[in-house]
Motif scaffolding. Structure first.
Motif, short mmCIF file in Angstrom:
data_model
loop_
_atom_site.label_atom_id
_atom_site.label_comp_id
_atom_site.label_asym_id
_atom_site.label_seq_id
_atom_site.Cartn_x
_atom_site.Cartn_y
_atom_site.Cartn_z
N LYS A 36 0.85 -1.19 0.00
CA LYS A 36 0.00 0.00 0.00
C LYS A 36 0.88 1.23 0.00
O LYS A 36 1.85 1.30 0.76
CB LYS A 36 -0.87 0.01 1.27
N ASN A 70 0.90 5.74 -1.46
CA ASN A 70 0.04 6.83 -1.89
C ASN A 70 0.51 7.44 -3.20
O ASN A 70 1.71 7.66 -3.39
CB ASN A 70 0.02 7.94 -0.84
N ASN A 102 -0.43 10.88 -5.19
CA ASN A 102 -1.17 12.13 -5.04
C ASN A 102 -2.16 12.06 -3.87
O ASN A 102 -3.32 12.42 -4.01
CB ASN A 102 -1.92 12.48 -6.34
N ASP A 103 -1.68 11.56 -2.76
CA ASP A 103 -2.45 11.45 -1.52
C ASP A 103 -3.61 10.46 -1.60
O ASP A 103 -4.44 10.40 -0.69
CB ASP A 103 -2.98 12.83 -1.08
N THR A 104 -3.72 9.70 -2.67
CA THR A 104 -4.73 8.64 -2.74
C THR A 104 -4.05 7.32 -2.44
O THR A 104 -2.99 7.05 -3.01
CB THR A 104 -5.33 8.55 -4.15
N GLU A 105 -4.65 6.54 -1.59
CA GLU A 105 -4.01 5.27 -1.30
C GLU A 105 -4.23 4.26 -2.42
O GLU A 105 -5.36 4.12 -2.91
CB GLU A 105 -4.52 4.69 0.02
N VAL A 106 -3.18 3.61 -2.85
CA VAL A 106 -3.32 2.57 -3.87
C VAL A 106 -2.68 1.31 -3.33
O VAL A 106 -1.91 1.32 -2.38
CB VAL A 106 -2.65 2.98 -5.20
N TYR A 149 -4.37 2.62 -11.65
CA TYR A 149 -5.35 3.46 -10.97
C TYR A 149 -5.72 4.71 -11.77
O TYR A 149 -6.33 5.62 -11.25
CB TYR A 149 -4.83 3.84 -9.58
N ASN A 168 5.24 8.03 -0.58
CA ASN A 168 4.32 9.06 -1.07
C ASN A 168 4.79 9.55 -2.43
O ASN A 168 5.88 10.11 -2.53
CB ASN A 168 4.25 10.22 -0.10
N TYR A 172 4.05 11.83 -5.86
CA TYR A 172 3.28 12.93 -6.45
C TYR A 172 3.62 13.03 -7.92
O TYR A 172 4.78 12.92 -8.30
CB TYR A 172 3.57 14.24 -5.72
#
Lengths: 201, 633, 810
Positions: free
Chosen positions: A3, A5, A7-11, A26, A73, A75
């Motif tokens: 797991k 992130n 762009n701050d979305t968890e994938v 995603y 993280n 971005y």
């Protein structure tokens, strides 16, 4: 499963994937030129750079080769990335003025002009190396390779002569992201394209 | 070659224990009469270029021809670089320890008669103190040498690099024997870790940690582990690795074998650039001799440990000094870097764990093992231990190899050891770390030369080249020089490096021809950042450094180029004009005679004039004029 | 795992390249409802790691054993799926990729729903084919017999030595075993190589003393049969009756090319105007010549410019030798300015030091020999100069000698008249890459120097050693896509052997003498498949890509098509890449055609073509390579004949011949490809569909029956598979046109009528009178055919009221 992130979305993806693969899964948009699903990534075009952040610390990595790791993280649209992309596109526009594919992609990322003068108005090749990789990895031949180095680098067959090793399968033409291989393959394959016989009706 | 050892007939004896090694060492020392004269002729690149081979030949001929008493018949050795390259050919005569400089073959007869037979110095060949003009007899008394702390270079210039016995007599392979006899591989790694040794190749990664990383990788995935010497020294102005490999090849080899022992490697590679044929030759000889003595190959010193190495010659690509490019090159492919998100200690040569260290790093290893981590870590500063060999070049009096403890301030190296700038001009900046490093200006001349301080200053240690600049060096030109170099040397794989460096150079080209604007300086910085962020390997990411540091420290000089269309240093041809100072010109016509454009007019003994239209700004007139009458603005 | 097909379908969104253009949810839904599809899913990128992992989990969950991926170019991406799914037991052929992006999404402006429909048709056809796929079992190739080195060329020794170095026993066939005699004659093949004789002698002795090399001497190669691993090689021995037979696993051919004096017109007289081979003998065995020797490198003039550098090297060595060893000798080398000087920097300096001149002459002024002088155009001052000579040494003519030619013929190397072998042999076809075949070394392959010949021999030795090791380790497998012969069906007619362009088919002795069935060497077969389509008895099958599979695919597709849609076959070397590239570039064309990719058009059996029409396609287009460029040599030519067969039958049946057409494409010329498609579309638009009347269906049925089952026609067709200008074809062909016009067309007429009769009898099982039958078929007389059918036992003859009536049996 890993797991992390984007762009701050968890994938969540299986271990062994690259950041680019996860992002594509995603639906995050990351531009690439030298990446093609069929061959191993090489990290040459650097358009797919993403920013890896940890607190104040951050660095740019090429997402096509960067393996995913727990909790990182990522971005995809930061100032640093945009700076890299902007310059890459400006340089590419100057280097390959004839390639509509590059023009379209640059325009999509907001680069419509370049501060650099065009070098060769007919140039399309940006030396991503996909043609040579597909020849080596998929066709298994290495009829073409990247010759010379640095600013003199180009795609070609040994001694710049048409070669028997080439079987004229056209994989290089199909995989070429800028259309440059179309004008180069005839210098590689042994039998040049002949005038085609008209439809035998 | 007249050599004391050949008489011993102890060549090619396989050594089977530490005792054997000690016995051989004793035998070599005993066989050597300490009072017998010995002539050490420097065979460093600079000295060879200045004719040291001819000097050596003259010695051999004259000694053979003349009627010298057997007792004073000198041993004549060709040694590695003795350090003070600008004064070559250099000569050292033992037992007196006399140091002669700028020796010509014609001087040899006199040296033999006066010094060897007559035991008195030849005054005019001695080094003169530049300030007092006093003659100095021995190397140890010369500030250039006695301000240094030579531990890596200790034997270079004193031993014959082609003779393993010379090396053994000064303690060569003692560290290896010690490790094989008394230390476990883990202890060797611990010792290196504790010493605080950091990679001398440029980035300064702690060597011990690198080794531990490799061991962990082996544990995790098994497979062979390789040890590799990076001898692909390519920075402009750097030649310390060359000097070490040429002058003390066994030090590198011993370090490599120790590393192999520590890591459990059985195969090693020495990747040496083909432009160093002498280094290749000396290492080949060293390996051959070491094999014959049981110090390399199967069952080293009868310890059960086997290791062998081979030399791979790099074909002259600067980028092959980058670890992954070096690996692909050894693997037989074109030397292009590959992405390094998995470290090479885990996946290096053929995807196996690999420890790659620089020549100087490997040469440090035997010292640490022999004398201990404690001894070593006390040299230098806490975070950068040991010494560092620098190549001092550029506008400096004593050009040469300098070894000082880590953390020595720049001023000590440039002003004290280097003897300052010629003609007493102020020093403007020093470029450290070659094309990947940066320029450090005069005002930061107290910066200690260690990894972290340099990085903080925006430069980097790099392999250790120090190019000293004075006020006649233009920073824009320096930036262009390094970019042009890297442009040629970029492997061309990634776009930021292949295209970006050219674009940066083109912007600088515009500056030097007065076509730039302040906006261009911004663009340049922004593009440089993009390249730093975007490039694939260290060659690319560090390539903008010289340019960025000069912009940082010498912005006014850039502004002078773009705003005033002036080159303050008087280098950028399009921005300067040459004129003749009527007060200083004596009308000697020497400039007019040399001018390739015939654009200097004026009768003899009358003031000359330069035709600016025809002048191509080659600067020959300025170099020619003995009266400083040619002005540049 | 392959018992019952379980087929999974995966649709690719491919970012913005497919997703917005095709109604994927609709497509997924309709596919999932198909009974023969186990599961259907849409993935963002099936080819990237997350997608592949998902597919693998689905394969495990649903126990899938066949996959159809609708995504992009299979030529590029298929390998990735095959690699990823290898661990799940998927073999080549069990995964198919439909180019949804390139053939559907990007190339037309129809709605997303319409595109989904079109994609669905292609997918369902692929699924249908997968349903009848019978995956072959992977076969290990074992090589238990030793390698044999034949041909007697000097490279033999290097090959034998290399094999022995790898610890492999070998058989070495030599015409001459005396070392001295061998050395004495080497100059005839490799002049100017004396400095290497010491080394060569050592090599020859080393081989002769080697216990691992068994030398066969005296006999000449007479016959060669069998397949990789199990060859039988016979040598005819003149003194003895019969032949000596040896078993061999692999064959290395080492043949030397022949050097002969140039023709007399060049001035050659053997005395003062010599050939290099003559000169070499004189210089080294007789005396060093005094005076000026002019070496004229005249290969450009004799049309062998590619060998000029070899002649120049020989001249240089000989010239150097005489000038170094005799103060009276002077050598000048005269060469055509077009030849790059084959000297290293060091050698140039050496030549200058010796005073050995290299004089280039103007290529447009041919040197002229006259008594005592040779005149040439100087490139320096553009004047003709004269060079005095005491003797002139000319380049030899280079060719393959007769013996080598014979050996090569027996081994089955194809070649043209007076050409070296490399032109054909070394041109490795794509499927042969990395594949094992007969190895060939020596100057008969292409004229070369001794060093090159020996290194070729060494390389052949090494490659074979690798091959044998692989076989020994059980790692040598036959490729998946090769032809196999069913010995039950094979009658030994030999048509396939005639047609095979890769020499993969040979004879094996049958169980009972008389019939000699054929066998395909899987290590040599390139899977072009024209042999399969040509077999009159359908004894050949292309594994994993059978005629049945293709028939099923066209049936499925044709059944789904609207009346105005048609099928196009495209070969994977020309038509398919041209179509793929059109898709990549977004070039638009008519969506009404459905492109099916095949490896080579040659593998399409005429029955597949007939089946497509029978099931409703109004037209069939076959797009292949330009004939000279066919990657399987004659596949596209053979297709021409098959298309022609259909055209003839269409004439007989009253259909328009234009409904089937052959076209040629270049992969790099997608515009041309599109024009081809559009033109054919137009043709079909004017013709309209074939009306589905019972008569038409019956006729199409007859055509299908005839091309598929009629052995007479199939045999006639396969023996006529050639074009008049095929000079390299092995068979006789001067009667091709006459044959096609008279014999073949006539036979076709007869057999077609017969097929139509069969159709009638099959439809209704009642007695038919002759007049009635003639009436039904609108023919004047059907007597002959009825007699034949009776004789073949298909119908019975009975009499009612003295008149003959025929009824179908069974």
């Amino acid at each position: 499963m890993i797991k992390f992130n984007i762009n701050d979305t968890e994938v969540e993806v299986e271990p062994g994937c690259t950041v680019l693969e996860a992002a594509r899964q995603y639906g995050f948009d990351i531009p690439t030129l030298c990446h093609h699903e069929a061959v191993a990534p090489s990290g040459a075009c650097r358009l797919c750079m993403v920013e890896l952040r940890e607190g104040d610390w951050s660095k740019l990595v090429a997402s096509c080769i960067y393996p995913v790791a727990e909790g990182i993280n990522i971005y995809t649209e930061t100032e640093r990335i945009q700076n890299v992309r902007k310059w890459l596109f400006e340089m590419l526009l100057a280097k390959c003025p004839a390639s509509t594919e590059i023009k379209e992609m640059a325009s999509k990322y907001g680069v419509d002009s370049t501060r650099f003068p065009a070098e060769n108005p007919d140039e399309e090749c940006m030396l991503c190396g996909l043609c040579t990789r597909v020849c080596e990895e998929i066709v298994g031949l290495s009829a073409i390779s990247l010759v010379d180095r640095g600013v003199y680098k180009k795609v070609g067959s040994p001694f710049a002569q048409p070669t028997d090793v080439c079987v004229a399968c056209g994989c290089c033409v199909s995989i070429c992201p800028t259309g440059a291989m179309r004008s180069r393959i005839d210098a590689v394959r042994r039998t040049p394209a002949v005038t085609l016989t008209p439809l035998a009706l | 070659m007249i050599n004391g050892n050949t008489a011993l007939n102890i060549d090619n004896i396989r050594l089977n224990s530490h005792e054997d090694l000690d016995a051989l060492r004793q035998k070599i020392i005993d066989s050597h009469d300490p009072d017998q004269p010995e002539v050490l002729v420097c065979h460093g690149t600079g000295c060879i270029a200045n004719g040291s081979k001819e000097v050596m030949a003259a010695f051999e001929k004259i000694c053979a021809d003349s009627d010298i008493d057997v007792k004073v018949m000198p041993g004549i050795k060709a040694t590695g670089c003795q350090g003070l390259c600008s004064k070559g050919p250099l000569l050292r005569i033992n037992p007196q320890g006399l140091f002669y400089q700028q020796v010509k073959p014609g001087d040899v007869e006199e040296i033999v008669q006066k010094t060897i037979i007559g035991n008195e110095p030849v005054e005019r060949l001695l080094y003169k103190d530049p300030k007092t003009g006093e003659a100095i007899h021995t190397e140890e008394e010369i500030p250039f040498y006695n301000l240094q702390e030579r531990i890596i270079l200790k034997n270079i210039g004193k031993i014959d690099p082609t003779d393993i016995h010379d090396k053994i007599s000064v303690g060569g392979y003692q560290a290896l024997a010690k490790a094989l006899n008394t230390m476990t591989p883990e202890e060797v790694v611990t010792e290196i870790t504790n010493s605080g040794l950091r990679g001398r190749g440029g980035a300064g990664f702690p060597t011990g940690r690198k080794w531990q990383g490799a061991l962990k990788a082996v544990e995790k995935k098994g497979g062979p582990v390789y040890v590799v010497v990076n001898g692909d020294e390519g920075d402009p102005g750097a030649f310390m690795d060359c000097a070490i490999m040429e002058g003390d090849p066994h030090a590198v080899l011993e370090g490599l074998i120790l590393g192999a022992y520590a890591l459990g490697a059985n195969k090693g590679y020495l990747y040496i650039r083909a432009e160093y044929p002498l280094a290749v030759k000396h290492l080949e000889m060293a390996m051959e001799q070491a094999r014959a003595h049981g110090l390399l190959g199967d069952n080293i010193l009868n310890s059960g440990f086997s290791f062998d190495a081979q030399i791979n010659r790099g074909a002259g690509a600067f980028v092959c000094g980058e670890s992954t490019a070096l690996f692909t090159s050894i693997e037989g492919k074109a030397g292009t870097p590959r992405p390094k998100y998995v470290r090479s200690v885990e996946e290096g040569l053929w995807g196996n764990p690999t420890v790659l260290n620089n020549v100087e790093t490997w040469a440090n290893v035997p010292l640490i093992i022999e004398k201990g981590a404690d001894w070593y870590s006390k040299i230098g500063v806490p975070k950068s231990t040991g010494t560092k060999v620098f190549c001092l070049v550029g506008k400096v009096n004593n050009v040469g190899l300098v070894e000082v403890p880590m953390g020595s301030p720049i001023t000590k190296i440039v002003d004290e050891i280097g003897g300052g700038i010629p003609s007493g001009k102020p020093f403007k900046a020093v470029q450290t770390g070659g094309p990947s490093g940066g320029c450090i200006p005069n005002r930061l001349k107290d910066t200690p030369m260690d990894f972290d301080s340099l990085t903080q200053a925006g430069a980097m240690m790099g392999s250790g080249a120090m190019i000293v600049m004075d006020e006649h060096d233009c920073v824009v030109d320096v930036g262009r020089y390094f970019l042009r170099f890297l442009e040629e040397e970029s492997c061309g794989k990634c776009i930021p490096c292949r295209l970006g460096l050219t674009k940066m150079r083109e912007i600088l080209d515009n500056f030097s021809s007065g076509k730039g604007s302040e906006k261009d300086i911004e663009d340049l910085t922004s593009l440089a950042k993009a390249i730093q962020d975007g490039a694939l390997c260290a060659l690319g990411t560090s390539a903008p450094n010289p340019c960025l540091t000069t912009i940082k420290f010498f912005k006014e000089e850039y502004l002078a180029h773009v705003n005033d269309q002036k080159c303050p240093a008087g280098v950028c041809k399009d921005l300067i004009t040459y004129s003749i100072d009527p007060d200083a010109c004596t009308g000697c016509r020497s400039c007019a005679r040399q001018c390739p454009q015939d654009c200097i007019s004026g009768k003899k003994k009358e003031v000359h004039v330069i035709d600016e239209q025809k002048c191509i700004r080659c600067g020959i007139c300025m170099d020619t004029c003995k009266f400083n009458a040619v002005l540049v603005s | 795992m392959n018992d019952i097909p379980k087929i999974g379908v995966f649709l690719c969104e491919c970012g913005k390249k497919i997703k917005p253009l095709v109604d994927l949810p609709g497509l997924e839904k309709s596919m999932a409802s198909e009974s023969d599809i186990e599961c259907c899913e849409t993935l963002p990128y099936p080819c990237l790691a997350p997608g592949l992992k998902h597919i693998i989990s689905k394969v495990r969950e649903k126990k899938l054993n066949r996959l159809v991926v609708a995504g992009c170019e299979g030529r590029l991406i298929l390998k990735k799926f095959e690699t990823a799914l290898k661990s799940e037991g998927f073999e080549k052929g069990q995964i198919d990729v439909i180019n949804l992006r390139g053939h559907v999404a990007a190339v037309s402006d129809i709605s997303a729903e319409k595109k989904a429909e079109k994609g669905g048709k292609l997918i369902k056809a692929a699924v249908a084919e997968m349903g009848v796929l019978n995956p072959s079992v992977q076969t290990k190739i074992s090589i238990d017999n030793p390698p044999i080195i034949v041909g007697g060329g000097v490279a033999s020794f290097a090959a034998a030595m290399e094999l022995s170095r790898h610890g492999i026993d070998s058989l070495l066939s030599l015409a001459e075993t005396d070392t001295e005699l061998i050395l004495d004659n080497i100059y005839k093949y490799y002049p100017g190589e004396r400095q290497n004789y010491g080394r060569l002698e050592k090599l020859i002795k080393g081989v002769k003393d080697n216990p691992q090399v068994k030398i066969i001497s005296g006999g000449s190669l007479a016959d060669f049969t069998g397949i990789t691993g199990n060859y039988t090689i016979s040598f005819a021995v003149p003194e003895e009756t019969g032949t000596l037979k040896y078993k061999a696993g692999v064959v290395i051919a080492c043949l030397d090319g022949e050097l002969s004096p140039p023709c007399p017109e060049s001035g050659y007289d053997g005395a003062t105007i010599l050939c290099q081979t003559d000169f070499e003998e004189i210089v080294w065995t007789k005396e060093l010549p005094a005076g000026q020797t002019v070496f004229w490198i005249n290969d450009y003039e004799t049309g062998q410019e590619e060998f000029a550098h070899l002649s120049a090297r020989s001249a240089w060595i000989m010239g150097k030798h005489i000038m170094q060893n005799s103060p009276k000798a002077k050598a000048v080398i005269l060469y055509n300015e077009q030849m790059p000087l084959p000297l290293s920097t060091f050698e140039r300096a050496e030549a200058r030091k010796l005073g050995l001149q290299w004089i280039p002459y103007d290529k447009s002024v041919q040197p002229v020999l006259q008594s005592g002088y040779i005149s040439f155009g100087s490139i320096n001052d553009h004047l003709e100069h004269e060079l005095p000579w005491d003797r002139v040494v000319l380049s030899p003519a280079r060719k393959i000698d007769k013996k080598a030619l014979e050996v090569a013929k027996i081994l089955g190397f194809a070649h043209g008249e007076n050409e070296f072998f490399d032109a054909h042999h070394a041109r490795v076809r794509p499927e042969m890459v990395g594949r094992e075949e007969i190895f060939f070394a020596g100057s008969a392959r292409c004229s070369c120097d001794l060093e090159t010949a020996l290194s070729q021999g060494k390389k052949a030795g090494r490659k074979n050693a690798e091959l044998l090791k692989k076989a020994k380790d059980g790692q040598l497998f036959s490729p998946r896509l090769v032809s196999v012969v069913d010995p039950e069906k094979c009658v030994g007619c030999g048509q396939c052997q005639e047609l095979c362009d890769c020499n993969a088919i040979s004879v094996i002795e049958g169980e009972d003498s008389g019939v000699l069935p054929r066998v395909v060497d899987p290590m040599v077969c390139t899977g072009g498949g024209t042999c399969v389509a040509a077999c009159p008895y359908q004894a050949l099958t292309l594994q994993n890509s059978t005629t049945e599979q293709r028939e099923v695919r066209v049936v499925s597709l044709a059944k789904q098509m609207d009346d105005d849609e048609f099928i196009a076959f495209a070969c994977s070397w020309s038509g398919l890449p041209a179509a793929d590239n059109a898709g990549i570039r977004g070039l638009k064309y008519d969506h009404k055609n459905h492109i099916l990719g095949v490896r080579c058009l040659g593998l399409i059996d005429p029955s597949v073509m007939a089946m497509a029409f029978l099931k409703g396609t109004p037209g069939l287009l076959l797009v292949g390579c330009v004939p000279e460029d066919c990657h399987h040599s004659f596949g596209v030519d053979h297709t021409w004949s098959r298309v022609n067969l259909l055209k003839k039958l269409f004439s007989l049946a009253g259909f328009n011949r234009q409904r089937i057409a052959l076209a040629h494409a270049d992969l790099n010329n997608s515009e041309e490809f599109i024009r081809t498609m559009e033109n054919f579309s137009k043709v079909l638009a004017t013709l309209g569909p074939i009306e589905k009347t019972p008569e038409n269906i019956a006729r199409l049925q007859s055509i299908y029956r005839l091309v598929k089952y009629n052995s007479r026609i199939r045999l006639l067709l396969s023996s006529g598979l050639r074009r008049p200008w095929e000079t390299t074809y092995k068979g006789e062909q001067q009667y091709a046109l006459a044959y096609d016009r008279d014999d073949f067309s006539e036979a076709l007429k007869e057999e077609f009528l017969k097929a139509r009769l069969e159709e009638v009898f099959a439809a209704e099982k009642r007695p038919f009178g002759t007049a009635e039958l003639a009436d039904i078929l609108s023919e004047a007389s059907v007597r002959e055919q009825l007699d034949e059918l009776t004789a073949e036992g298909i119908i019975t003859l009975s009499y009612q009221e003295g008149r003959p009536f025929y009824t179908s049996i069974d």
